[in-house]
Design a protein around this motif. Structure first.
Motif, PDB file in Angstrom:
ATOM      1  N   ILE A  72       0.872  -1.171   0.000  1.00 16.50           N
ATOM      2  CA  ILE A  72       0.000   0.000   0.000  1.00 16.50           C
ATOM      3  C   ILE A  72       0.911   1.223   0.000  1.00 16.50           C
ATOM      4  CG2 ILE A  72      -1.815   1.259   1.214  1.00 16.50           C
ATOM      5  CD1 ILE A  72      -2.591  -1.424   2.552  1.00 16.50           C
ATOM      6  N   ILE A  89      -7.463   3.265  -2.478  1.00 16.16           N
ATOM      7  CA  ILE A  89      -6.285   2.646  -1.877  1.00 16.16           C
ATOM      8  C   ILE A  89      -5.305   2.495  -3.036  1.00 16.16           C
ATOM      9  CG2 ILE A  89      -5.358   0.617  -0.693  1.00 16.16           C
ATOM     10  CD1 ILE A  89      -8.399   0.116   0.155  1.00 16.16           C
ATOM     11  N   LEU A  91      -2.061   0.996  -4.483  1.00 17.75           N
ATOM     12  CA  LEU A  91      -1.115  -0.098  -4.289  1.00 17.75           C
ATOM     13  C   LEU A  91       0.028   0.022  -5.280  1.00 17.75           C
ATOM     14  CD1 LEU A  91      -3.577  -3.151  -4.072  1.00 17.75           C
ATOM     15  CD2 LEU A  91      -2.676  -1.773  -2.194  1.00 17.75           C
TER      16      LEU A  91
END
Length: 155
Positions: A72, A89, A91
């Motif tokens: 992450i 999020i 990544l």
């Protein structure tokens, strides 16, 4: 993008719903997001270093991401539409950036577990400030923020 810190979790005095309060690392700007009870509990448990004997949902998510050889990088609260916040999020897998749509509370839960930055798009913060100013007198808001005590952030 504006980097934010978690100031804490408070309860809305009217609805008794949890609010996660984020504050800019560089200014006094805040962003308050109403979240669910379970998500607030998970944030509070992590902030208070309470460890469960078995992985909880957000720990499982972190384990899945790590076992898929991804990291992450950060989370981003990137939109506000009809009083609903949206997040991503972000990544990194093998040098490739992957963005996953998320509720802010879920993204924040992952961010605090991996100690990665929490960002807010500047336009989202500006829209929040505009909305809050139309609902609450700026002096009232400032007084409310100043009146917060450590025990207000306990769940």
């Amino acid at each position: 993008m504006i980097e934010m810190d978690i100031r804490g979790i408070v309860l809305d005095p009217i609805t008794n719903m949890p609010i996660v309060v984020l504050q800019s690392k560089e200014t006094d700007d805040i962003l308050s997001i109403w979240i669910g009870v379970f998500e607030a509990n998970a944030i509070s448990m992590k902030l208070e270093n309470i460890h469960m004997p078995r992985p909880m949902t957000y720990d499982l998510m972190v384990n899945l991401i790590e076992n898929l050889s991804a990291d992450i990088s950060y989370i981003l609260i990137n939109d506000l539409n009809d009083n609903t916040y949206y997040a991503e999020i972000v990544l990194n897998k093998d040098g490739q950036e992957i963005r996953i749509d998320s509720r802010p509370s879920d993204a924040i839960n992952l961010a605090i577990r991996k100690n990665v930055p929490i960002f807010v798009e500047e336009r989202v913060l500006q829209e929040y400030k505009k909305d809050i100013q139309s609902e609450v007198d700026e002096n009232e808001l400032e007084e409310w923020i100043k009146s917060l005590k450590p025990e207000d952030f306990e769940s």
